[in-house]
Design an enzyme around this catalytic site. Structure first.
Site: not given
Lengths: 145, 397
Positions: B201, B237, B324
Site C-alpha cells: 500500500h 490461505t 498528541c
C-alpha cells in the site's frame, strides 16, 4: 473528524477570549514546552471580586486550545469563588467530552485558572488556604496521567 | 482544494492494481491449495506473481514470501535471524534508533529473551554510516537490520555500503524497505541484502499484503503456524487478489521510477525552499539523501496536532510526530534520534507527495502552512517567550 466532538472543534477553530491582558490582575501559566502544552490565563478582576475579563494563550493540541477557550467562557463574569470551583470535569462536560488521552488538557485549564487566581491573591495580600491550589509540578506529572 | 499529502502513510490504489485484483475475486477465487481447476489456476497465478516480484527485486522466486504486510515481514525476518544466531551462540543484533516500531518492538521482545541489542545513533542529517555498522559488528553479531528509507523524515540510508560491510563480516543483513520500494531503486543483489520487507500500500497497491524476501540459505522461522503455504513458512490461505494487485503496482512503480523521480524532485525541493522561508523552522533530515516525496519540518513555538487539524480544514492531509498525534506522551522517536529537542519535535509536520501532486498544490501547501503556523504562534505563550527572549531559540531565524 471523529477524534473530537463538534463542540471541541468549534472551540478549537473559533477560540473565545484568545489574547493577552496587559494590566492583568492575575496571571497563571501551567505546562511546559517539553510536554508539548502550555496554557496561560490572564484575569481582570474588579473590586467586587468578579472576573470582568479573561484571556488565554495556549501552545498545544486541538483539545488544549478548546479546553482553554471553554474554561475562559465558563468563568467570564463569574465571582472568583465560583471560578475556583471550576473542575476539569466541568470543562470536559461542557465540551461534550474529550478522548481519554486528552483529559489532561482539561486538567491544565483548571490548574491555569487556579494559578491565576492565586497570583491575584498573592499580589493583593489576600489570605487563602494553599491546599486549595495545585502545586507546581514538573514534567514527570504528565507522564503519570 | 483537497490535497492528499500523506503518501508515506498510505497511497491511493492505482486503477491497474484494482483491475488486476477483480478477476481473483469474481472468477479465479479458488484456493491455490486445491487440486481442481480454479484452485490450480489460482496456484499458477500465485507462482507467476512470485516470479514477477522476484524479477523486480532481482532475486529467485523461491526467495519471495508473501505476507500480510511490512510489519509481519519485519517480525519474521528479525526473529528468523535471531533463532539462527542463537543456535550458533550469536545473540547480538545491530539496528538503529530510528527504525519503525515493527522492528524496534520485535527487538525489545528479543532483548527480554536474552539478546543484546545495539541501536546505532543516527546523525543529525538522518543517516547512519557503514562505518558505524562496521565498528558495531562483533563475533557474536547475528543480524544487522537497518531501514532503507526512514518513514517519518524520508532519509535514505547507504544500504549498499552497509550490506557490503555485513557480507564481509559474514553477518545477515535485513532492511525494512517499506518506504523505499517504488521510490528509490532497490536491487537485493547490488545492495547486498539478505532479507527485505516491503508493503504494497506504499506504492499504490492494496493494504494488508506485503513481501518478505529472504535469501535461499536463510532458514525462516514461522510467525504464523497452520499450513503448508509459502513453502511451509507462512500459514494461511494466500491473499491472492492482494498479491495480484501488489504485483501490478510494484511493476508499475518500478517501471515508472525515473519519471516519478524527475517529476517529484523539483516539487519536493520547491516545497522545502518554501517552508524554509518560515522563520525559526528547519528541515528534518538531509536535503539530498531522501526519497523524492517526503518532506518533514519542525516549527518552533507550535504543536503539531493543532497544525494538522487546521491544515485539514484547508483541505490538506498531512501528519506529525507530535506526542498528541502519536497517542503517547513523547514526540516521535525519529525526531529525538536525530537530535531534535522535545519542544521542537512536538512542532513537526510531515508532507509526503505522490505522483499526482501538482505545482499548484505545492504553492497552496506553502501558503497554508505559513498561515497556520503564524496563526498558532500568535496564540502560543511558548512562542511569545521565544520572541521576548525568555526562552532560547533552537533554530536560527
Amino acid at each position: 473528524m471523529a477524534l473530537y466532538s463538534e463542540k471541541v472543534m468549534d472551540h478549537f477553530r473559533n477560540p473565545r477570549n484568545v489574547g493577552v491582558i496587559e494590566d492583568a490582575d492575575g496571571v497563571g501559566e501551567v505546562g511546559n514546552p517539553v510536554c508539548g502544552d502550555i496554557m496561560k490565563i490572564y484575569l481582570k478582576i474588579n473590586d467586587a471580586k468578579v472576573i470582568e475579563d479573561v484571556k488565554f494563550e495556549t501552545f498545544g493540541c486541538g483539545s488544549a486550545i478548546a479546553s482553554s477557550s471553554m474554561a475562559t467562557e465558563l468563568i467570564k463574569g463569574q465571582p472568583l469563588e465560583e471560578a475556583l470551583k471550576l473542575t476539569n470535569k466541568a470543562v470536559t462536560e461542557a465540551l461534550d467530552g474529550l478522548p481519554a488521552h486528552k483529559l489532561h488538557c482539561s486538567v491544565l485549564a483548571e490548574e491555569a485558572i487556579k494559578k491565576a487566581v492565586k497570583d491575584y491573591y498573592d499580589k493583593n495580600g489576600i489570605e487563602y488556604d494553599p491546599a486549595d491550589f495545585p502545586e507546581d509540578h514538573d514534567c514527570e506529572h504528565c507522564h503519570v496521567h | 482544494m483537497k490535497i492528499y499529502a500523506d503518501n508515506a502513510a498510505t497511497t491511493k490504489m492505482s486503477r491497474d492494481a484494482i483491475d488486476a485484483m477483480i478477476p481473483y475475486m469474481e472468477e479465479i477465487y479458488g484456493n491455490p491449495s486445491s487440486l481442481y481447476e480454479i484452485g490450480q489456476i489460482a496456484k499458477e497465478s500465485l507462482e507467476n506473481a512470485r516470479a514477477r516480484v522476484a524479477k523486480v527485486l532481482n532475486c529467485e522466486p523461491r526467495e519471495i514470501y508473501f505476507t500480510s504486510g511490512g510489519s509481519e515481514a519485519d517480525n519474521q525476518a528479525i526473529i528468523s535471524a535471531a533463532k539462527i544466531g542463537e543456535r550458533k551462540g550469536k545473540k547480538h543484533i545491530i539496528s538503529t534508533k530510528f527504525e519503525h516500531h515493527a522492528v524496534l518492538h520485535t527487538l525489545n521482545k528479543l532483548e527480554k529473551e536474552g539478546f543484546e541489542i545495539t541501536l546505532l545513533d543516527v546523525h543529525s542529517n538522518g543517516v547512519v554510516t557503514a562505518k558505524q555498522v562496521e565498528d558495531a559488528i562483533r563475533e557474536d553479531t547475528a543480524l544487522v537490520t537497518i531501514m532503507y528509507a526512514n518513514n517519518e523524515i524520508g532519509t535514505v540510508q547507504p544500504i549498499e555500503e552497509i550490506g557490503k560491510v555485513c557480507r564481509e563480516k559474514n553477518v545477515f543483513f535485513h532492511t525494512d524497505a517499506v518506504q523505499a520500494i517504488g521510490h528509490v531503486p532497490v536491487d537485493v543483489q547490488k545492495d547486498n541484502i539478505d532479507m527485505l520487507s516491503l508493503s504494497a500500500h506504499k506504492f499504490h497497491g492494496p493494504k494488508g499484503v506485503g513481501v518478505l524476501y529472504a535469501k535461499k540459505n536463510i532458514f525462516l522461522s514461522n510467525i504464523i503456524e497452520g499450513g503448508a503455504q509459502e513453502r511451509g513458512k507462512r500459514a494461511g490461505t494466500e491473499n491472492l487478489p492482494g498479491i495480484m494487485g501488489m504485483t501490478v503496482a510494484l511493476e508499475k512503480a518500478v517501471a515508472n521510477l525515473d519519471n516519478y523521480t524527475v517529476k517529484l524532485l523539483p516539487l519536493r525541493d520547491k516545497l522545502i525552499a518554501g517552508l524554509d522561508k518560515i522563520s525559526y523552522s528547519e528541515l528534518n533530515g538531509d536535503r539530498d539523501a531522501r526519497v523524492p516525496g517526503t518532506v518533514n519540518f519542525c516549527f518552533e513555538g507550535i504543536e503539531g496536532e493543532s497544525l494538522l487539524l487546521l491544515l485539514d480544514d484547508k483541505g490538506i492531509s498531512a501528519s506529525s510526530g507530535s506526542a498528541c498525534t502519536s497517542g503517547s506522551l513523547d514526540p516521535s522517536h525519529v525526531l529525538l534520534a536525530i537530535g531534535r529537542p522535545h519542544e521542537v519535535a512536538h512542532g513537526s509536520l510531515r508532507l509526503s507527495l505522490g505522483e499526482d501532486t501538482t505545482e499548484e498544490e505545492i504553492d497552496y501547501i506553502i501558503k497554508s502552512v505559513s498561515e497556520v503556523v503564524d496563526y498558532l504562534r500568535n496564540m502560543s505563550p511558548f512562542w511569545r517567550d521565544l520572541v521576548n527572549g525568555k526562552r532560547p531559540h533552537v533554530f536560527a531565524e
